[in-house]
Design a protein around this motif. Structure first.
Motif, PDB file in Angstrom:
ATOM      1  N   GLY A  83       0.816  -1.197   0.000  1.00 15.83           N
ATOM      2  CA  GLY A  83       0.000   0.000   0.000  1.00 15.83           C
ATOM      3  C   GLY A  83       0.851   1.248   0.000  1.00 15.83           C
ATOM      4  O   GLY A  83       1.049   1.900  -1.024  1.00 15.83           O
ATOM      5  N   MET A  84       1.395   1.589   1.164  1.00 21.16           N
ATOM      6  CA  MET A  84       2.150   2.830   1.312  1.00 21.16           C
ATOM      7  C   MET A  84       3.377   2.899   0.405  1.00 21.16           C
ATOM      8  O   MET A  84       3.557   3.878  -0.346  1.00 21.16           O
ATOM      9  N   LEU A  85       4.240   1.899   0.460  1.00 19.37           N
ATOM     10  CA  LEU A  85       5.466   1.927  -0.355  1.00 19.37           C
ATOM     11  C   LEU A  85       5.126   1.945  -1.837  1.00 19.37           C
ATOM     12  O   LEU A  85       5.723   2.704  -2.607  1.00 19.37           O
ATOM     13  N   ALA A  86       4.163   1.120  -2.248  1.00 14.93           N
ATOM     14  CA  ALA A  86       3.791   1.064  -3.663  1.00 14.93           C
ATOM     15  C   ALA A  86       3.253   2.407  -4.145  1.00 14.93           C
ATOM     16  O   ALA A  86       3.612   2.888  -5.220  1.00 14.93           O
ATOM     17  N   VAL A  87       2.393   3.042  -3.344  1.00 14.89           N
ATOM     18  CA  VAL A  87       1.827   4.341  -3.723  1.00 14.89           C
ATOM     19  C   VAL A  87       2.919   5.394  -3.845  1.00 14.89           C
ATOM     20  O   VAL A  87       3.007   6.125  -4.839  1.00 14.89           O
ATOM     21  N   GLN A  88       3.770   5.476  -2.826  1.00 15.48           N
ATOM     22  CA  GLN A  88       4.792   6.513  -2.810  1.00 15.48           C
ATOM     23  C   GLN A  88       5.817   6.323  -3.932  1.00 15.48           C
ATOM     24  O   GLN A  88       6.217   7.292  -4.593  1.00 15.48           O
ATOM     25  N   TYR A  89       6.229   5.074  -4.159  1.00  8.40           N
ATOM     26  CA  TYR A  89       7.270   4.846  -5.161  1.00  8.40           C
ATOM     27  C   TYR A  89       6.746   5.082  -6.579  1.00  8.40           C
ATOM     28  O   TYR A  89       7.388   5.755  -7.386  1.00  8.40           O
ATOM     29  N   THR A  90       5.579   4.520  -6.883  1.00 11.11           N
ATOM     30  CA  THR A  90       5.047   4.687  -8.239  1.00 11.11           C
ATOM     31  C   THR A  90       4.729   6.154  -8.531  1.00 11.11           C
ATOM     32  O   THR A  90       4.946   6.639  -9.644  1.00 11.11           O
ATOM     33  N   TYR A  91       4.253   6.871  -7.527  1.00 15.60           N
ATOM     34  CA  TYR A  91       3.942   8.292  -7.696  1.00 15.60           C
ATOM     35  C   TYR A  91       5.211   9.089  -8.000  1.00 15.60           C
ATOM     36  O   TYR A  91       5.254   9.889  -8.942  1.00 15.60           O
ATOM     37  N   MET A  92       6.257   8.856  -7.217  1.00 14.60           N
ATOM     38  CA  MET A  92       7.511   9.583  -7.427  1.00 14.60           C
ATOM     39  C   MET A  92       8.180   9.183  -8.741  1.00 14.60           C
ATOM     40  O   MET A  92       8.786  10.024  -9.430  1.00 14.60           O
ATOM     41  N   ALA A  93       8.078   7.911  -9.111  1.00 13.26           N
ATOM     42  CA  ALA A  93       8.650   7.470 -10.388  1.00 13.26           C
ATOM     43  C   ALA A  93       7.922   8.128 -11.555  1.00 13.26           C
ATOM     44  O   ALA A  93       8.548   8.514 -12.562  1.00 13.26           O
ATOM     45  N   SER A  94       6.614   8.296 -11.445  1.00 11.81           N
ATOM     46  CA  SER A  94       5.852   8.969 -12.495  1.00 11.81           C
ATOM     47  C   SER A  94       6.258  10.432 -12.600  1.00 11.81           C
ATOM     48  O   SER A  94       6.382  10.977 -13.704  1.00 11.81           O
ATOM     49  N   ILE A  95       6.501  11.074 -11.468  1.00 12.89           N
ATOM     50  CA  ILE A  95       6.965  12.461 -11.470  1.00 12.89           C
ATOM     51  C   ILE A  95       8.337  12.560 -12.128  1.00 12.89           C
ATOM     52  O   ILE A  95       8.597  13.460 -12.935  1.00 12.89           O
ATOM     53  N   GLN A  96       9.220  11.631 -11.780  1.00  9.41           N
ATOM     54  CA  GLN A  96      10.578  11.664 -12.335  1.00  9.41           C
ATOM     55  C   GLN A  96      10.565  11.561 -13.856  1.00  9.41           C
ATOM     56  O   GLN A  96      11.294  12.283 -14.543  1.00  9.41           O
ATOM     57  N   HIS A  97       9.733  10.686 -14.405  1.00  9.30           N
ATOM     58  CA  HIS A  97       9.686  10.477 -15.856  1.00  9.30           C
ATOM     59  C   HIS A  97       8.802  11.492 -16.573  1.00  9.30           C
ATOM     60  O   HIS A  97       8.933  11.674 -17.778  1.00  9.30           O
ATOM     61  N   SER A 149      -4.774  14.468 -29.487  1.00 12.28           N
ATOM     62  CA  SER A 149      -4.202  13.856 -30.697  1.00 12.28           C
ATOM     63  C   SER A 149      -4.249  12.335 -30.576  1.00 12.28           C
ATOM     64  O   SER A 149      -3.809  11.767 -29.568  1.00 12.28           O
ATOM     65  N   LEU A 150      -4.771  11.672 -31.622  1.00 13.85           N
ATOM     66  CA  LEU A 150      -4.832  10.208 -31.618  1.00 13.85           C
ATOM     67  C   LEU A 150      -3.548   9.575 -32.123  1.00 13.85           C
ATOM     68  O   LEU A 150      -3.393   8.358 -32.078  1.00 13.85           O
ATOM     69  N   SER A 151      -2.615  10.374 -32.621  1.00 14.30           N
ATOM     70  CA  SER A 151      -1.401   9.838 -33.237  1.00 14.30           C
ATOM     71  C   SER A 151      -0.196   9.814 -32.305  1.00 14.30           C
ATOM     72  O   SER A 151       0.764   9.093 -32.556  1.00 14.30           O
ATOM     73  N   GLN A 152      -0.227  10.599 -31.222  1.00 13.99           N
ATOM     74  CA  GLN A 152       0.928  10.615 -30.331  1.00 13.99           C
ATOM     75  C   GLN A 152       0.521  10.989 -28.907  1.00 13.99           C
ATOM     76  O   GLN A 152      -0.521  11.617 -28.698  1.00 13.99           O
ATOM     77  N   LEU A 153       1.382  10.573 -27.962  1.00 11.67           N
ATOM     78  CA  LEU A 153       1.142  10.882 -26.560  1.00 11.67           C
ATOM     79  C   LEU A 153       1.809  12.199 -26.208  1.00 11.67           C
ATOM     80  O   LEU A 153       2.871  12.536 -26.732  1.00 11.67           O
ATOM     81  N   SER A 154       1.189  12.942 -25.312  1.00 11.00           N
ATOM     82  CA  SER A 154       1.761  14.214 -24.871  1.00 11.00           C
ATOM     83  C   SER A 154       2.621  14.049 -23.627  1.00 11.00           C
ATOM     84  O   SER A 154       3.230  15.007 -23.156  1.00 11.00           O
ATOM     85  N   VAL A 155       2.658  12.817 -23.105  1.00 10.12           N
ATOM     86  CA  VAL A 155       3.412  12.514 -21.884  1.00 10.12           C
ATOM     87  C   VAL A 155       4.266  11.282 -22.156  1.00 10.12           C
ATOM     88  O   VAL A 155       3.821  10.347 -22.834  1.00 10.12           O
ATOM     89  N   PRO A 156       5.532  11.229 -21.666  1.00 12.98           N
ATOM     90  CA  PRO A 156       6.373  10.044 -21.862  1.00 12.98           C
ATOM     91  C   PRO A 156       5.698   8.772 -21.368  1.00 12.98           C
ATOM     92  O   PRO A 156       5.042   8.773 -20.319  1.00 12.98           O
ATOM     93  N   ALA A 157       5.872   7.692 -22.131  1.00 11.07           N
ATOM     94  CA  ALA A 157       5.212   6.430 -21.789  1.00 11.07           C
ATOM     95  C   ALA A 157       5.541   5.929 -20.382  1.00 11.07           C
ATOM     96  O   ALA A 157       4.636   5.467 -19.662  1.00 11.07           O
ATOM     97  N   PRO A 158       6.831   5.990 -19.930  1.00  8.41           N
ATOM     98  CA  PRO A 158       7.116   5.524 -18.562  1.00  8.41           C
ATOM     99  C   PRO A 158       6.345   6.286 -17.495  1.00  8.41           C
ATOM    100  O   PRO A 158       5.909   5.704 -16.502  1.00  8.41           O
ATOM    101  N   ALA A 159       6.140   7.598 -17.713  1.00  6.70           N
ATOM    102  CA  ALA A 159       5.378   8.392 -16.753  1.00  6.70           C
ATOM    103  C   ALA A 159       3.931   7.922 -16.695  1.00  6.70           C
ATOM    104  O   ALA A 159       3.320   7.877 -15.618  1.00  6.70           O
ATOM    105  N   ILE A 160       3.381   7.545 -17.849  1.00  4.80           N
ATOM    106  CA  ILE A 160       2.003   7.064 -17.896  1.00  4.80           C
ATOM    107  C   ILE A 160       1.875   5.728 -17.173  1.00  4.80           C
ATOM    108  O   ILE A 160       0.957   5.511 -16.366  1.00  4.80           O
ATOM    109  N   VAL A 161       2.816   4.815 -17.453  1.00  2.88           N
ATOM    110  CA  VAL A 161       2.781   3.487 -16.830  1.00  2.88           C
ATOM    111  C   VAL A 161       2.880   3.611 -15.311  1.00  2.88           C
ATOM    112  O   VAL A 161       2.072   3.027 -14.563  1.00  2.88           O
ATOM    113  N   TRP A 162       3.870   4.395 -14.842  1.00  2.73           N
ATOM    114  CA  TRP A 162       4.033   4.570 -13.393  1.00  2.73           C
ATOM    115  C   TRP A 162       2.818   5.273 -12.789  1.00  2.73           C
ATOM    116  O   TRP A 162       2.389   4.961 -11.671  1.00  2.73           O
ATOM    117  N   GLY A 163       2.250   6.232 -13.514  1.00  5.64           N
ATOM    118  CA  GLY A 163       1.079   6.956 -13.015  1.00  5.64           C
ATOM    119  C   GLY A 163      -0.136   6.065 -12.869  1.00  5.64           C
ATOM    120  O   GLY A 163      -0.870   6.152 -11.876  1.00  5.64           O
TER     121      GLY A 163
END
Length: 313
Positions: A83-97, A149-163
């Protein structure tokens, strides 16, 4: 006066959560701070400080009592790690990317995920409000991540996955915390969960393994803000607000967090936000409001609001 104090506390705490994510982005980009080290240090220091607040408050015996039952201790360990560790880590990783705005907004799709989960488990019949919540979450994510846009993402893919993983982790965190919070004070559960998560991540990146001399005075100021104001004080203020406000009111006013993250990302870090991304932001904030204003008769929104006092960034 108590009500005014509660409103001030919850709004300040929520704003500090949102700003804390933006400040963390500053640490990642300008000071090259490692996400593992930051999450480890943040959890350990904030966790011990929250337990310290409980020690000098009422019912300090709960700090030890939570470990005296084998089932409760196992429950707390799982909550701290998954819970806590997973939330905090994935959130910060999404911010980083990516950035704090997108990371926070993706994490706040958790209520929609909870509603879908409860419907699939047949623990509640879908209401019009539930369908509205899910629709707003899906529309918000689409506009936020594609900028129309349906052709490209406006956010890096790793940030989306972590988010997205952060949203999933928050959904688990929210539901799994309910039995613990019915028995023990929020400061005890959140404090110990942070300590557990911080100790576990210490085996990956010990907090003492860092080039402290490479960090400037400005960097230390940002780090202090993330740990003290963006974590410990934010949690403390939010929990204290529940003494004079209903959980529904606290969660409603807590929607300031994603707004604070977006505004500081755009106006302080000068990161561009397209018209459709603003539309997506509006959809997700409306989704949060829909959940916060949900009636108790809806089992989905009821279960979410029951654990609002434990939510964290």
């Amino acid at each position: 006066m108590d009500r005014k104090k509660g409103i001030f506390l919850v709004m300040t705490g929520a704003a500090l959560w949102g700003i804390g994510g933006t400040v963390a982005k500053k640490l990642f980009d300008e000071f090259g701070m490692d996400v593992d080290w930051l999450v480890t240090t943040r959890l350990l220091i904030a966790g011990f400080l929250l337990l310290g607040l409980k020690f000098f408050g009422k019912e300090r015996s709960q700090i030890i009592a939570v470990w005296q039952s084998r089932n409760t201790a196992i429950h707390l360990l799982i909550f701290g790690l998954l819970g806590m560790l997973a939330v905090q880590y994935t959130y910060m990783a999404s911010i980083q990317h990516g950035n704090a705005a997108v990371a926070t907004l993706l994490q706040y799709t958790a209520p929609a995920m909870i509603i879908v989960y409860l419907i699939l488990r047949r623990q509640g019949e879908p209401t019009r409000r539930d369908l509205l919540t899910i629709s707003l979450a899906l529309a918000g994510c689409f506009f936020l991540l594609t900028n129309g846009s349906l052709s490209q993402l406006s956010v890096p893919a790793p940030a989306i996955v972590w988010g997205i993983l952060s949203g999933v982790a928050l959904a688990f965190y929210t539901l799994y915390a309910i039995p613990l919070l019915k028995k023990f004070d929020s400061l005890v559960i959140v404090g110990w969960a942070m300590v557990i998560g911080g100790i576990a991540l210490s085996f990956v990146h010990p907090p003492w393994q860092m080039d402290f001399q490479a960090l400037t005075l400005e960097g230390y100021a940002y780090l202090f803000f993330v740990i003290i104001f963006g974590t410990m004080i934010a949690f403390w203020f939010y929990i204290e607000s529940l003494q004079s406000l209903l959980p529904k009111e606290s969660s409603l006013l807590g929607s300031i967090e994603p707004l604070a993250a977006v505004l500081t990302t755009v106006f302080w870090l000068k990161q561009s936000f397209g018209m459709y991304q603003w539309l997506g932001t509006s959809c997700i904030i409306l989704m949060i409001l829909a959940v916060a204003l949900g009636e108790k008769s809806s089992s989905s929104t009821a279960q979410i609001s029951d654990s609002k006092k434990s939510l964290t960034m």
